[in-house]
Design an enzyme around this catalytic site. Structure first.
Site, PDB file in Angstrom:
ATOM      1  N   LYS A 158       0.826  -1.325  -0.044  1.00  0.00           N
ATOM      2  CA  LYS A 158      -0.185  -0.094  -0.012  1.00  0.00           C
ATOM      3  C   LYS A 158       0.823   1.132   0.073  1.00  0.00           C
ATOM      4  CE  LYS A 158      -2.242  -0.701   3.847  1.00  0.00           C
ATOM      5  NZ  LYS A 158      -1.972  -2.238   4.537  1.00  0.00           N
ATOM      6  N   ARG A 189     -10.735  -0.191   8.090  1.00  0.00           N
ATOM      7  CA  ARG A 189     -10.306  -1.482   8.291  1.00  0.00           C
ATOM      8  C   ARG A 189     -11.284  -2.135   9.107  1.00  0.00           C
ATOM      9  NH1 ARG A 189      -4.285   0.195   8.565  1.00  0.00           N
ATOM     10  NH2 ARG A 189      -3.030  -1.769   8.396  1.00  0.00           N
ATOM     11  N   ARG A 233      11.481  -5.627   4.995  1.00  0.00           N
ATOM     12  CA  ARG A 233      11.142  -4.145   4.605  1.00  0.00           C
ATOM     13  C   ARG A 233      12.047  -3.229   5.624  1.00  0.00           C
ATOM     14  NH1 ARG A 233       4.865  -2.239   4.487  1.00  0.00           N
ATOM     15  NH2 ARG A 233       4.917  -3.399   6.524  1.00  0.00           N
ATOM     16  N   ARG A 291      10.190  -1.862  11.196  1.00  0.00           N
ATOM     17  CA  ARG A 291       9.104  -1.374  12.000  1.00  0.00           C
ATOM     18  C   ARG A 291       8.848  -2.591  13.097  1.00  0.00           C
ATOM     19  NH1 ARG A 291       4.118  -0.286   8.221  1.00  0.00           N
ATOM     20  NH2 ARG A 291       3.207  -1.670   9.749  1.00  0.00           N
ATOM     21  N   ARG A 325      -1.484  -9.705  12.456  1.00  0.00           N
ATOM     22  CA  ARG A 325      -2.226  -8.489  11.763  1.00  0.00           C
ATOM     23  C   ARG A 325      -2.817  -9.292  10.452  1.00  0.00           C
ATOM     24  NH1 ARG A 325       3.387  -5.928  10.359  1.00  0.00           N
ATOM     25  NH2 ARG A 325       2.279  -3.908   9.342  1.00  0.00           N
TER      26      ARG A 325
END
Ligand code: AMP
Length: 214
Positions: free
Chosen positions: A13, A88, A127, A160, A171
């Protein structure tokens, strides 16, 4: 354009939002970024949100709804918006409909990024993010020129706290449980375009450009 970009953690995203903004002059509104900023600032909202976020859980609806309501009142949203990571849940989707009706900017398109679990796990654990300017890298598919250093501003890259396989599972569970009803809601309105986000970045973006052109 009034656009929502939805998809599980690691579906791209953030990366796709950056690309869309190169072509559309609209504000990028990411509830995840806003919440991370609130935590960094140590604001009351940040303190409330931190425990949920560290556990990979959704922050309560009332907190994120007021955050987005306040943001959408700002003048720059008269040009449209790209909302990333909100709604969400179904209550969030319904609240967003009320807010966007009030400002006369109803949602026109919902981009739904889909990716399988193994690809997500690889993306999320690799990431790396620049703490200073927010640029996103990946150790394999999009490495920075100097290991651990941001190409854009030269600051150190970080991971993160919730970018682990364990947190990803939580998640994803949260995502499918809460976000599915919200996607169904937009599907009934004919606003959803599914994008196969397991493809190479450029191909994913080409599919998004097609959806935007329509
Ligand atoms: P993201 O950067 O979009 O992956 O969001 C990171 C985390 O922020 C999520 O795992 C949630 O804890 C929280 N968060 C972001 N957006 C929302 C939202 N719309 N509703 C509830 N929690 C959110």
């Amino acid at each position: 354009m009034n656009i929502l970009i939805m998809g599980p953690a690691g579906s791209g995203k953030g990366t796709m939002s950056e690309k869309i903004l190169e072509n559309y002059n609209i504000p990028h509104i990411s509830t995840g970024d806003m919440l991370r900023n609130a935590i960094k600032e140590g604001s009351p909202l940040g303190l409330k949100a931190q425990t949920f976020m560290n556990e990979g859980k959704l922050v309560p609806d009332d907190l994120v709804i007021s955050l987005i309501e306040e943001r959408l009142q700002k003048d720059d949203c008269q040009k449209g918006y790209l909302i990333d990571g909100f709604p969400r849940s179904l209550p969030q989707a319904k609240a967003l409909e009320e807010i966007t009706n009030k400002i006369n900017k109803p949602v026109q398109l919902v981009l739904n990024l889909t990716v399988d679990f193994d690809a997500l796990a690889e993306r999320v654990t690799g990431r790396r993010i620049c703490k200073n300017c927010g640029a996103i890298f990946h150790i394999k598919s999009n490495p920075s020129k100097v290991d651990g250093i941001c190409d854009v501003c030269g600051s150190p890259l970080t991971q993160r706290a919730d970018d682990t396989v364990e947190q990803l599972k939580v998640r994803l569970d949260e995502h499918y449980k809460n976000t599915q009803p919200c996607l169904d809601y937009y599907r009934e309105k004919g606003l959803v375009v599914d994008i196969n986000a397991s493809q190479e970045i450029e191909q994913v973006y080409a599919d998004i450009k097609n959806a935007l052109a329509k």
